[in-house]
Design an enzyme around this catalytic site. Structure first.
Site, PDB file in Angstrom:
ATOM      1  N   GLY A   1      -8.845  -9.274  -0.346  1.00 13.53           N
ATOM      2  CA  GLY A   1      -7.652  -9.725   0.369  1.00 13.53           C
ATOM      3  C   GLY A   1      -7.185 -11.109  -0.001  1.00 13.53           C
ATOM      4  O   GLY A   1      -6.003 -11.326  -0.314  1.00 13.53           O
TER       5      GLY A   1
ATOM      6  N   LYS B   1     -18.637 -18.553   1.660  1.00 13.59           N
ATOM      7  CA  LYS B   1     -20.083 -18.576   1.904  1.00 13.59           C
ATOM      8  C   LYS B   1     -20.868 -17.792   0.866  1.00 13.59           C
ATOM      9  O   LYS B   1     -20.524 -16.650   0.549  1.00 13.59           O
ATOM     10  CB  LYS B   1     -20.386 -18.018   3.300  1.00 13.59           C
ATOM     11  CG  LYS B   1     -19.833 -18.856   4.447  1.00 13.59           C
ATOM     12  CD  LYS B   1     -20.222 -18.272   5.792  1.00 13.59           C
ATOM     13  CE  LYS B   1     -19.727 -19.138   6.937  1.00 13.59           C
ATOM     14  NZ  LYS B   1     -20.121 -18.585   8.253  1.00 13.59           N
TER      15      LYS B   1
ATOM     16  N   GLY C   1     -13.139  -4.227   1.247  1.00 11.39           N
ATOM     17  CA  GLY C   1     -14.570  -3.933   1.277  1.00 11.39           C
ATOM     18  C   GLY C   1     -15.007  -2.984   0.177  1.00 11.39           C
ATOM     19  O   GLY C   1     -16.083  -3.147  -0.407  1.00 11.39           O
TER      20      GLY C   1
ATOM     21  N   ARG D   1       0.823  -1.214   0.000  1.00 10.04           N
ATOM     22  CA  ARG D   1       0.000   0.000   0.000  1.00 10.04           C
ATOM     23  C   ARG D   1       0.857   1.264   0.000  1.00 10.04           C
ATOM     24  O   ARG D   1       0.524   2.260  -0.645  1.00 10.04           O
ATOM     25  CB  ARG D   1      -0.951  -0.006   1.207  1.00 10.04           C
ATOM     26  CG  ARG D   1      -2.186  -0.856   0.973  1.00 10.04           C
ATOM     27  CD  ARG D   1      -3.195  -0.739   2.096  1.00 10.04           C
ATOM     28  NE  ARG D   1      -4.456  -1.347   1.689  1.00 10.04           N
ATOM     29  CZ  ARG D   1      -5.463  -1.609   2.521  1.00 10.04           C
ATOM     30  NH1 ARG D   1      -5.343  -1.303   3.811  1.00 10.04           N
ATOM     31  NH2 ARG D   1      -6.574  -2.156   2.080  1.00 10.04           N
TER      32      ARG D   1
END
Length: 399
Positions: free
Chosen positions: A356, A199, A379, A37
């Site tokens: 990620g 999931k 996110g 980053r």
């Protein structure tokens, strides 16, 4: 994509530029363990330095509980940031507002760089407090947001501040938005999406959005088990959300109506134990033993995915296709990653990936730099793929 200003549209010479970045990097024993980053935001800072701006770097770090926490100070990041800038000194302010910040900013020469203390040491940051935003704004003449990874949060430094100062996107934000626009807003078709993960429940919005957007939707990882179960296929002891069978059938029916080619594994690597180098075998879907777990896609599934991608022009990828952290169950994800890289390098595919686990898998395959764009945002990348408006991006698009 809404029009937003970039550094090409603003005069920064001699101006105090409040630069919002994301320095929420992994640390161990006070040392940065992954410079990605920092290295990615360095070009924006270097350009501001070259154009004689006074650059004031702002970031959050971790989740302080209502006040300053020495363990979450940004002070240890001043040196790595300076190193990424070729050794240019980076001054540190012991607060992000008030007298400590004002003193450091006042001492900046043209081309100077300062780093403010953790924004989240003030609870008002996450509350998007207008008064706190005004205190930040008082430190600058211009606001530049280079933190796409924080753009899904409506915080004072990502949203409110853009309404108080002339604003623009930094080079990293610009690259991210342009890559995502090419992939989803006006893609060359056929457009494919690879979606993996554990999931279905965590990616329902994403699946429903992509079904309407893409020509081919490949689903892997444990979430594919839920869809296979919904089709009546045995999945043994695999991770599977059996209570979501009806929802999964709805996804399959929606894809059929939308004429989206939804691709599920046709074979799988299965094992009785989930541990590194566990004994494993390949089983056809429909013939998974009752005492076994599906832990990766099989070679026939890899070949089918690669065959479809070879006919596509654009790909978005979020989530691994198996338990890639644990060999030998990384083989499917790594094989597909290398084929995506080869297609990209051959000029046959625009490939945009993020999240990620996806970033980690691509690094493991050694192909991070071979795709068109790899987002380090978690996110924010996922919410963009779900078609949501990101507050930090929307604020840059105004005025």
């Amino acid at each position: 994509m809404a029009r937003f200003r970039t550094l090409d549209d603003v005069d920064v010479a001699g101006k105090r530029v409040l630069l919002r970045v994301d320095l929420n990097v992994p640390m161990q024993d006070g040392k940065v363990t992954d410079m990605t980053r920092i290295e990615r935001l360095a070009p924006t800072i270097a350009e501001l330095v070259e154009r004689r701006a006074k650059t004031i770097v702002m970031s959050h770090f971790g989740r302080p509980k209502g006040g300053p926490d020495p363990a979450l100070s940004l002070r240890p990041l001043a040196a790595p940031l300076a190193a990424a800038l070729g050794g240019r000194p980076v001054a540190f302010a012991e607060d992000c507002v008030g007298a400590p910040a004002e003193r450091v900013v006042a001492g900046l020469a043209e081309g100077g760089v300062a780093l403010l203390e953790n924004l989240r040491f003030h609870p008002e940051e996450e509350k998007n407090d207008a008064g706190f935003a005004r205190l930040l704004a008082a430190l600058g003449d211009l606001y530049v947001n280079d933190a796409f990874s924080a753009a899904h949060r409506a915080h004072a430094s990502t949203e409110a501040l853009a309404h108080l100062l002339p604003h623009a996107a930094g080079r990293l934000m610009q690259a991210e938005l342009e890559a995502l626009a090419k992939a989803l807003e006006a893609p060359e078709r056929p457009l494919a999406a690879l979606v993996g993960g554990a999931k279905v429940s965590t990616k329902l919005d994403l699946l429903n959005f992509l079904i309407e957007k893409t020509d081919i939707l490949v689903i892997g990882g444990a979430m594919a088990n839920t869809l296979l179960f919904a089709q009546g296929k045995p999945v043994g002891k695999s991770l599977c959300e059996r209570d979501l069978a009806a929802t999964a059938r709805g996804i399959l029916e929606k894809a059929a109506r939308a004429k989206c080619d939804l691709v599920l594994p046709t074979d799988a690597v299965v094992a009785r134990e989930f541990k590194p180098h566990a004994a494993s075998e390949v089983a056809a879907i429909g013939s998974v033993p009752e005492d076994a777990m599906i832990l990766d896609i099989g070679p026939a599934s890899v070949a089918a995915i690669v065959r479809r991608l070879a006919a596509c022009r654009t790909l978005v990828w979020n989530g691994p296709l198996g338990a890639f952290e644990t060999p030998p169950f990384d083989a499917g994800t790594l094989a597909v990653a290398r084929e995506v890289a080869a297609l990209t390098e051959a000029g046959k595919l625009l490939s945009v990936a993020g999240g990620g686990d996806t970033v980690a898998a691509l690094a493991q395959a050694g192909v991070t730099d071979r795709l068109s764009y790899v987002s380090t945002a978690g996110g924010a990348f996922l919410e963009w793929l779900e078609g949501r408006e990101l507050p930090g991006v929307a604020a840059l698009s105004e005025g």
